[in-house]
Design an enzyme around this catalytic site. Structure first.
Site, PDB file in Angstrom:
ATOM      1  N   CYS A  47      -6.894  18.185   4.738  1.00 54.99           N
ATOM      2  CA  CYS A  47      -7.208  19.470   4.096  1.00 54.99           C
ATOM      3  C   CYS A  47      -6.287  20.592   4.585  1.00 54.99           C
ATOM      4  O   CYS A  47      -6.111  20.788   5.784  1.00 54.99           O
ATOM      5  CB  CYS A  47      -8.658  19.859   4.367  1.00 54.99           C
ATOM      6  SG  CYS A  47      -9.124  21.331   3.419  1.00 54.99           S
ATOM      7  N   ARG A  72     -21.136  19.947   0.796  1.00 57.67           N
ATOM      8  CA  ARG A  72     -20.560  19.908  -0.553  1.00 57.67           C
ATOM      9  C   ARG A  72     -19.082  19.570  -0.467  1.00 57.67           C
ATOM     10  O   ARG A  72     -18.427  19.915   0.519  1.00 57.67           O
ATOM     11  CB  ARG A  72     -20.691  21.284  -1.222  1.00 57.67           C
ATOM     12  CG  ARG A  72     -22.082  21.609  -1.735  1.00 57.67           C
ATOM     13  CD  ARG A  72     -22.150  23.004  -2.321  1.00 57.67           C
ATOM     14  NE  ARG A  72     -22.002  24.041  -1.307  1.00 57.67           N
ATOM     15  CZ  ARG A  72     -20.963  24.834  -1.190  1.00 57.67           C
ATOM     16  NH1 ARG A  72     -19.950  24.729  -2.025  1.00 57.67           N
ATOM     17  NH2 ARG A  72     -20.913  25.748  -0.245  1.00 57.67           N
ATOM     18  N   CYS A  74     -15.162  19.825  -0.737  1.00 54.47           N
ATOM     19  CA  CYS A  74     -14.226  20.953  -0.684  1.00 54.47           C
ATOM     20  C   CYS A  74     -13.441  21.039  -1.993  1.00 54.47           C
ATOM     21  O   CYS A  74     -13.021  20.029  -2.542  1.00 54.47           O
ATOM     22  CB  CYS A  74     -13.267  20.722   0.489  1.00 54.47           C
ATOM     23  SG  CYS A  74     -11.921  21.894   0.585  1.00 54.47           S
ATOM     24  N   CYS A  77      -9.186  20.452  -0.844  1.00 57.56           N
ATOM     25  CA  CYS A  77      -8.587  19.134  -0.592  1.00 57.56           C
ATOM     26  C   CYS A  77      -9.151  18.050  -1.519  1.00 57.56           C
ATOM     27  O   CYS A  77      -8.620  16.951  -1.561  1.00 57.56           O
ATOM     28  CB  CYS A  77      -8.743  18.731   0.869  1.00 57.56           C
ATOM     29  SG  CYS A  77     -10.447  18.555   1.402  1.00 57.56           S
ATOM     30  N   TRP A 428      -4.940 -24.984  -3.312  1.00 53.69           N
ATOM     31  CA  TRP A 428      -3.936 -23.922  -3.469  1.00 53.69           C
ATOM     32  C   TRP A 428      -4.425 -22.886  -4.490  1.00 53.69           C
ATOM     33  O   TRP A 428      -4.408 -21.680  -4.248  1.00 53.69           O
ATOM     34  CB  TRP A 428      -2.584 -24.508  -3.916  1.00 53.69           C
ATOM     35  CG  TRP A 428      -1.535 -23.439  -4.029  1.00 53.69           C
ATOM     36  CD1 TRP A 428      -0.714 -22.998  -3.028  1.00 53.69           C
ATOM     37  CD2 TRP A 428      -1.240 -22.645  -5.194  1.00 53.69           C
ATOM     38  NE1 TRP A 428       0.087 -21.975  -3.491  1.00 53.69           N
ATOM     39  CE2 TRP A 428      -0.215 -21.732  -4.813  1.00 53.69           C
ATOM     40  CE3 TRP A 428      -1.726 -22.596  -6.495  1.00 53.69           C
ATOM     41  CZ2 TRP A 428       0.331 -20.801  -5.701  1.00 53.69           C
ATOM     42  CZ3 TRP A 428      -1.189 -21.666  -7.383  1.00 53.69           C
ATOM     43  CH2 TRP A 428      -0.173 -20.779  -6.982  1.00 53.69           C
ATOM     44  N   TYR A 432      -5.376 -18.980  -3.931  1.00 56.20           N
ATOM     45  CA  TYR A 432      -4.568 -18.011  -4.676  1.00 56.20           C
ATOM     46  C   TYR A 432      -5.467 -17.085  -5.504  1.00 56.20           C
ATOM     47  O   TYR A 432      -5.253 -15.870  -5.569  1.00 56.20           O
ATOM     48  CB  TYR A 432      -3.583 -18.764  -5.572  1.00 56.20           C
ATOM     49  CG  TYR A 432      -2.503 -17.902  -6.176  1.00 56.20           C
ATOM     50  CD1 TYR A 432      -1.458 -17.417  -5.389  1.00 56.20           C
ATOM     51  CD2 TYR A 432      -2.520 -17.565  -7.532  1.00 56.20           C
ATOM     52  CE1 TYR A 432      -0.454 -16.632  -5.937  1.00 56.20           C
ATOM     53  CE2 TYR A 432      -1.520 -16.777  -8.088  1.00 56.20           C
ATOM     54  CZ  TYR A 432      -0.489 -16.311  -7.290  1.00 56.20           C
ATOM     55  OH  TYR A 432       0.493 -15.531  -7.840  1.00 56.20           O
ATOM     56  N   ASP A 448       0.963 -24.136   0.411  1.00 61.36           N
ATOM     57  CA  ASP A 448       2.054 -23.580  -0.386  1.00 61.36           C
ATOM     58  C   ASP A 448       3.423 -23.985   0.184  1.00 61.36           C
ATOM     59  O   ASP A 448       3.699 -23.773   1.371  1.00 61.36           O
ATOM     60  CB  ASP A 448       1.943 -22.053  -0.393  1.00 61.36           C
ATOM     61  CG  ASP A 448       2.955 -21.418  -1.319  1.00 61.36           C
ATOM     62  OD1 ASP A 448       2.672 -21.344  -2.523  1.00 61.36           O
ATOM     63  OD2 ASP A 448       4.035 -21.021  -0.836  1.00 61.36           O
TER      64      ASP A 448
HETATM   65 ZN    ZN Z   1     -10.942  20.743   2.340  1.00 66.54          ZN
END
Ligand code: ZN
Length: 496
Positions: A47, A72, A74, A77, A428, A432, A448
């Protein structure tokens, strides 16, 4: 003073939080939040507002925990823009699965009971786990996500209020207005007036920003996706990735590129129904591994001399995920025993023969074939060996009859076990899929060929034991090894 009371099992202590706060360290963005007692707002570590005295701040592991304590968000930011929950919360698989379900099913009002039932545990136990790991109840976590997404849409799009309310899961404008007012002390219209956004977009087009914690190896992410892009469905060019998408009966596309502002991906989405925006953006976050927290990964992998140089030379390699689990698993089967290039050729034929058409202005011409189409398709027509055609059809049928649902994986092990029962799906492919469709950071395809070559191991079991020290980040180690193999041998020779 360290965290909201009752929260344990976190890897950060308040000294770390304090240092990160005072230096506005972006590597900690989203890993904790700061509540300022004087103003009653909560902030990200980065921030730009003047920093408070230590005695006047409280640290929270999540935005929801700060919200539950009465702070609450900001307006400077914008906590709704911080990178998401990193995998270090993986200490609780249940919590991670629950968060995944919350994001996959949109922000439905099914309630904690339904969520707990899907996870196979009691609602009280789920609440306890959430409080312990996230510092907030499941309801506050879901509500905070909904509010944050609404705020993002107000700031970053020109979507009408009614659609913002729907897209963020509020149902009606009245509830949406009330929630925004209660949280921000402002009406949605006042919030939108504060924001600056592009207005040159079509009505069904949206540009969203996704923040990540640096570093991020964008080039290696693009390189990996480019080598495997299915022609007509995906395209990688001019530093961006784009693909066609389908949800229900609706189709569209999205494009992802590195933004000019720091630590941000730009996402452009074209889709007719704004109610799907949350799901689409969550899936893109996973596909591009936006939530990853690089520091613990690097700390672990750098302890091995085999990986040390590669990790230091290319910080921030991410785990490339996928848009759709069925599509990825199908691609994985196509890739069995052929080169990446060979698999891409087969995928292109599959798409041309069985995929739906898409009319987009940017070179995307097709949608990946749906499971119900592939379940009955004559796959021998595209030159696919019988065994692999059978595997794809068995997978497609199992998805069609609902026995396998890539969109709602509540129990990873049970899911993979079911997948393993299908013909032509070996270890495999399982690993994956776990890696790229489920985002499992510790998945590891030890059979692999390229991993065996890159490590000089003679058998999968030898590689398994060598990889023990890379836990719980073996998937990231695999991508480092693949990347180094690709760099030394060239993309086209790489297997799979
Ligand atoms: Zn802030």
């Amino acid at each position: 003073m360290i965290y909201a009371s009752g929260v344990e099992d976190l890897t950060l202590d308040w000294r770390v939080c304090s240092r990160a706060r005072l230096s506005r360290d972006p590597r900690f963005d989203g890993k904790f939040f700061i509540g300022a007692l004087n103003s009653g707002v909560y902030c990200r570590s980065i921030c730009p507002a003047p920093t408070c005295k230590e005695k006047n701040v409280r640290y929270f592991p999540t935005a929801a925990a700060a919200a539950e304590a009465g702070f609450r968000p900001c307006l400077r930011c914008r906590p709704e823009c911080s990178p998401g929950t990193p995998a270090w919360l993986g200490t609780s698989n249940t919590v991670m699965r629950a968060l995944r379900l919350i994001s996959e099913t949109g922000l439905e009002d099914g309630g904690v009971e339904l969520l707990a039932e899907r996870l196979g545990i009691g609602a009280r136990h789920l609440r306890r786990l959430f409080l312990r790991h996230l510092g907030a109840s499941p309801r506050t976590v879901a509500n905070t996500r909904r509010l944050h997404f609404a705020k993002k849409l107000l700031d970053e799009t020109i979507l009408p209020m009614e659609h913002v309310a729907q897209a963020s899961g509020f149902g009606c404008v009245r509830r949406f207005n009330a929630a925004i007012r209660a949280t921000y002390n402002r009406t949605p219209t006042q919030i939108r007036r504060l924001a600056r956004h592009a207005s040159t977009l079509r009505e069904d087009e949206y540009v969203l920003k996704l923040r990540f914690r640096p570093p991020y190896q964008w080039e290696s992410m693009l390189g990996f996706l480019a080598a495997r892009a299915t022609p007509g469905v995906e395209a990688v060019e001019h530093g961006s990735y784009r693909r066609s998408i389908v949800l229900g009966n609706l189709q569209g596309y999205f494009e992802v590129s590195l933004a000019e502002e720091p630590d941000t991906l730009n996402v452009r989405i074209q889709f007719p129904d704004p109610r799907s925006l949350f799901l689409i953006s969550e899936r893109i976050r996973r596909m591009f591994d936006v939530n990853a927290d690089w520091q613990p990964i690097a700390r672990r992998l750098r302890t091995d001399p085999m990986l040390q140089a590669e990790v230091s030379a290319h910080p921030g390699v991410r785990l490339p995920g996928c848009w759709d689990g069925f599509e990825l698993a199908t691609r994985a089967i196509l890739g069995q025993q052929v080169t990446v290039k060979g698999a891409t050729t087969l995928a292109a034929r599959l798409v041309r023969a069985f995929g739906g058409r898409l009319s987009a202005p940017n070179g995307l011409t097709h949608l990946f074939p749906r499971p119900d189409v592939l379940a009955d398709a004559k796959l021998s027509d595209i030159g696919l060996p019988a065994s692999r055609a059978e595997a794809i059809q068995a997978l497609a049928r199992t998805v069609c009859n609902g026995k396998i649902d890539f969109g709602r994986v509540a129990d990873r092990d049970a899911f993979l076990k079911q997948l393993a029962e299908l013909p032509g799906i070996g270890q495999w492919t399982i690993e994956y899929v776990a890696m790229r469709a489920l985002g499992e950071p510790d998945a590891f395809p030890s059979g692999d060929i390229r991993l065996l070559q890159a490590t000089g191991m003679t058998s999968p079991s030898a590689l398994e034991s060598r990889a023990e020290k890379w836990r719980p980040w073996r998937a990231y180690a695999a991508f480092y090894l693949w990347n180094s193999a690709r760099a030394s041998k060239g993309v086209s020779k790489a297997l799979r």
